[in-house]
Write a protein that holds these residues in place. Sequence first.
Motif, PDB file in Angstrom:
ATOM      1  N   LEU A   1      58.236  55.069  39.177  1.00  0.00           N
ATOM      2  CA  LEU A   1      57.515  55.803  38.697  1.00  0.00           C
ATOM      3  C   LEU A   1      56.799  55.182  37.288  1.00  0.00           C
ATOM      4  O   LEU A   1      57.763  54.752  36.721  1.00  0.00           O
ATOM      5  CB  LEU A   1      57.774  57.232  38.746  1.00  0.00           C
ATOM      6  CG  LEU A   1      58.329  58.091  39.816  1.00  0.00           C
ATOM      7  CD1 LEU A   1      58.499  59.403  39.621  1.00  0.00           C
ATOM      8  CD2 LEU A   1      57.261  58.004  40.919  1.00  0.00           C
ATOM      9  N   THR A   2      55.830  55.673  36.887  1.00  0.00           N
ATOM     10  CA  THR A   2      55.141  55.472  35.780  1.00  0.00           C
ATOM     11  C   THR A   2      55.792  56.405  34.736  1.00  0.00           C
ATOM     12  O   THR A   2      56.231  57.310  35.394  1.00  0.00           O
ATOM     13  CB  THR A   2      53.621  55.294  35.698  1.00  0.00           C
ATOM     14  OG1 THR A   2      53.272  56.937  35.852  1.00  0.00           O
ATOM     15  CG2 THR A   2      53.088  54.503  36.839  1.00  0.00           C
ATOM     16  N   ASP A   3      55.601  56.256  33.503  1.00  0.00           N
ATOM     17  CA  ASP A   3      56.179  57.216  32.476  1.00  0.00           C
ATOM     18  C   ASP A   3      55.294  58.584  32.630  1.00  0.00           C
ATOM     19  O   ASP A   3      56.105  59.676  32.524  1.00  0.00           O
ATOM     20  CB  ASP A   3      55.786  56.569  31.063  1.00  0.00           C
ATOM     21  CG  ASP A   3      56.722  55.390  30.708  1.00  0.00           C
ATOM     22  OD1 ASP A   3      57.466  55.173  31.287  1.00  0.00           O
ATOM     23  OD2 ASP A   3      56.548  54.833  29.684  1.00  0.00           O
ATOM     24  N   GLY A   4      54.060  58.505  33.085  1.00  0.00           N
ATOM     25  CA  GLY A   4      53.221  59.712  33.079  1.00  0.00           C
ATOM     26  C   GLY A   4      53.531  60.385  34.425  1.00  0.00           C
ATOM     27  O   GLY A   4      53.774  61.536  34.196  1.00  0.00           O
ATOM     28  N   GLU A   5      53.912  59.641  35.280  1.00  0.00           N
ATOM     29  CA  GLU A   5      54.479  60.289  36.524  1.00  0.00           C
ATOM     30  C   GLU A   5      55.834  60.822  36.640  1.00  0.00           C
ATOM     31  O   GLU A   5      56.203  61.897  37.136  1.00  0.00           O
ATOM     32  CB  GLU A   5      54.505  59.294  37.819  1.00  0.00           C
ATOM     33  CG  GLU A   5      53.130  58.902  38.274  1.00  0.00           C
ATOM     34  CD  GLU A   5      53.150  57.587  39.288  1.00  0.00           C
ATOM     35  OE1 GLU A   5      52.342  57.338  39.921  1.00  0.00           O
ATOM     36  OE2 GLU A   5      54.216  56.918  39.141  1.00  0.00           O
ATOM     37  N   LYS A   6      56.697  60.339  35.614  1.00  0.00           N
ATOM     38  CA  LYS A   6      57.932  60.734  35.369  1.00  0.00           C
ATOM     39  C   LYS A   6      58.056  62.119  34.685  1.00  0.00           C
ATOM     40  O   LYS A   6      58.504  63.113  34.722  1.00  0.00           O
ATOM     41  CB  LYS A   6      58.736  59.897  34.658  1.00  0.00           C
ATOM     42  CG  LYS A   6      59.521  58.515  35.319  1.00  0.00           C
ATOM     43  CD  LYS A   6      60.133  57.629  34.263  1.00  0.00           C
ATOM     44  CE  LYS A   6      60.640  56.466  35.109  1.00  0.00           C
ATOM     45  NZ  LYS A   6      61.268  55.499  34.157  1.00  0.00           N
ATOM     46  N   THR A   7      57.181  61.970  33.604  1.00  0.00           N
ATOM     47  CA  THR A   7      56.753  63.519  32.805  1.00  0.00           C
ATOM     48  C   THR A   7      56.341  64.477  33.864  1.00  0.00           C
ATOM     49  O   THR A   7      56.882  65.519  33.732  1.00  0.00           O
ATOM     50  CB  THR A   7      55.831  62.937  31.776  1.00  0.00           C
ATOM     51  OG1 THR A   7      56.219  62.113  30.779  1.00  0.00           O
ATOM     52  CG2 THR A   7      55.455  64.651  31.129  1.00  0.00           C
ATOM     53  N   ALA A   8      55.468  64.212  34.683  1.00  0.00           N
ATOM     54  CA  ALA A   8      54.960  65.009  35.675  1.00  0.00           C
ATOM     55  C   ALA A   8      56.165  65.696  36.639  1.00  0.00           C
ATOM     56  O   ALA A   8      56.503  67.050  36.731  1.00  0.00           O
ATOM     57  CB  ALA A   8      53.743  64.617  36.623  1.00  0.00           C
ATOM     58  N   VAL A   9      56.899  64.786  37.123  1.00  0.00           N
ATOM     59  CA  VAL A   9      58.084  65.245  37.958  1.00  0.00           C
ATOM     60  C   VAL A   9      58.967  66.104  37.070  1.00  0.00           C
ATOM     61  O   VAL A   9      59.569  67.313  37.545  1.00  0.00           O
ATOM     62  CB  VAL A   9      58.830  63.999  38.471  1.00  0.00           C
ATOM     63  CG1 VAL A   9      60.258  64.411  38.896  1.00  0.00           C
ATOM     64  CG2 VAL A   9      57.925  63.438  39.363  1.00  0.00           C
ATOM     65  N   ASN A  10      59.348  65.667  35.745  1.00  0.00           N
ATOM     66  CA  ASN A  10      60.455  66.444  34.869  1.00  0.00           C
ATOM     67  C   ASN A  10      59.567  67.740  34.697  1.00  0.00           C
ATOM     68  O   ASN A  10      60.624  68.839  34.730  1.00  0.00           O
ATOM     69  CB  ASN A  10      60.620  65.757  33.623  1.00  0.00           C
ATOM     70  CG  ASN A  10      61.144  64.271  33.769  1.00  0.00           C
ATOM     71  OD1 ASN A  10      61.798  64.083  34.730  1.00  0.00           O
ATOM     72  ND2 ASN A  10      61.148  63.422  32.880  1.00  0.00           N
ATOM     73  N   GLN A  11      58.638  68.016  34.397  1.00  0.00           N
ATOM     74  CA  GLN A  11      58.084  69.233  34.142  1.00  0.00           C
ATOM     75  C   GLN A  11      57.737  70.034  35.377  1.00  0.00           C
ATOM     76  O   GLN A  11      58.094  71.224  35.239  1.00  0.00           O
ATOM     77  CB  GLN A  11      56.386  68.958  33.271  1.00  0.00           C
ATOM     78  CG  GLN A  11      56.485  68.455  32.198  1.00  0.00           C
ATOM     79  CD  GLN A  11      55.142  67.926  31.478  1.00  0.00           C
ATOM     80  OE1 GLN A  11      54.203  67.913  32.454  1.00  0.00           O
ATOM     81  NE2 GLN A  11      54.948  67.765  30.311  1.00  0.00           N
ATOM     82  N   CYS A  12      57.412  69.529  36.527  1.00  0.00           N
ATOM     83  CA  CYS A  12      57.269  70.340  37.491  1.00  0.00           C
ATOM     84  C   CYS A  12      58.385  70.934  38.256  1.00  0.00           C
ATOM     85  O   CYS A  12      58.686  71.718  38.892  1.00  0.00           O
ATOM     86  CB  CYS A  12      56.453  69.647  38.604  1.00  0.00           C
ATOM     87  SG  CYS A  12      54.841  69.301  38.071  1.00  0.00           S
ATOM     88  N   VAL A  13      59.721  69.970  38.077  1.00  0.00           N
ATOM     89  CA  VAL A  13      60.963  70.634  38.538  1.00  0.00           C
ATOM     90  C   VAL A  13      61.330  71.929  37.619  1.00  0.00           C
ATOM     91  O   VAL A  13      62.039  72.752  38.271  1.00  0.00           O
ATOM     92  CB  VAL A  13      62.068  69.438  38.187  1.00  0.00           C
ATOM     93  CG1 VAL A  13      63.507  70.217  38.509  1.00  0.00           C
ATOM     94  CG2 VAL A  13      61.839  68.430  39.305  1.00  0.00           C
ATOM     95  N   GLU A  14      60.888  71.710  36.438  1.00  0.00           N
ATOM     96  CA  GLU A  14      61.327  73.146  35.609  1.00  0.00           C
ATOM     97  C   GLU A  14      60.571  74.221  36.133  1.00  0.00           C
ATOM     98  O   GLU A  14      61.161  75.309  36.158  1.00  0.00           O
ATOM     99  CB  GLU A  14      60.933  72.841  34.121  1.00  0.00           C
ATOM    100  CG  GLU A  14      61.994  71.639  33.548  1.00  0.00           C
ATOM    101  CD  GLU A  14      63.258  72.149  33.375  1.00  0.00           C
ATOM    102  OE1 GLU A  14      63.644  73.413  33.072  1.00  0.00           O
ATOM    103  OE2 GLU A  14      64.053  71.297  34.025  1.00  0.00           O
TER     104      GLU A  14
END
Length: 336
Positions: A248-261
């Motif tokens: 994933l791109t850095d932005g996609e990783k951030t989205a995944v991390n935030q959305c899991v929370e």
Amino acid sequence: MSKCLAATAAIAVLATASAASAKELKYAHFQSADLSSPKHAAALAFESCVEGKTAGSIDVQIYPAGQLAGDNEVMEGLELGTIQMAVVHDGPISATYKPFSALALPYLFDDQAMAWAVMDGEFGKEMAEDMLAKTGIRMFGVADNGVRNFTNNVRRVAEPKDMQGLKLRVMSAPVWVTLVESLGASATPVPWPELPGALQQGVVDGQENGVTNIVNASLYQNQKYVTLDGHVFSWHAYLMSDAFYEGLTDGEKTAVNQCVEIAKVIHRGMTAAQDANASAILSEKGMEVVPVSPEQKAMFREAAQPAVREFVVGEVGAEWPDKLDAAVAAYRDSFK
């Protein structure tokens, strides 16, 4: 072709191209596909969150109720990268990553606040790092699979002696067999999708699960008694193939991390609310609720905890059980 039609066609082509280039994220879980199921409500929130934050560059495809594969197959898929994400329960995780079985130590946590603090703290973070290194599976965190209680269709169970002779279904990891057999019952591993049928057909007399799963799978239809002993705080872990995550791109990783929370908060809240109202919920379903006094719970703890600890230490060594004990002790000390 008019300018308006040309613009519309161009937009359609761009949308099709965008959809075709989206990264497919297969998301597996094992509860039913309705909003009363904590896993599914959390999955839908994750899907909406990720697709919104990434403008559709990740296409989340949810497979509820074990539609994609069985629990052990899902763990294999995460290791191989053929399944991108799953929310999986304790047993299959322990079969793939043995240190997770330390969390099956019975009668350990006092309440959800303690359990969450331990798993969100250094203990949980260290375990996630170790799982990633050993399996290639990234654990973002955990939500509740419910406080596990015993149910059966034979008799009231209020003390360990009442377990004698019962045949109980357990999850597919040896530690759960040890737990049940330490209390005098016989244990039969049965995959989650097969459990309702096993109860209906009398293959087993009972099982152990949290309120959410008892209700979600209608287990109460073939179980008369529920013993509110709360032997294990059970978990659903949010897992992802690290090969997929690193693509994933850095932005996609951030989205995944935030959305899991966000998904975890929804999941925990729904399950904890059901656990808190276990007696009322299960009584309304026609089950006879058997309360367990502190003295009776001490009997269960004395019978089960040494045997389970011995098994876990034999499987994974003393490191993880000792770390878990230390995390629990540190939490209690923080309130002194």
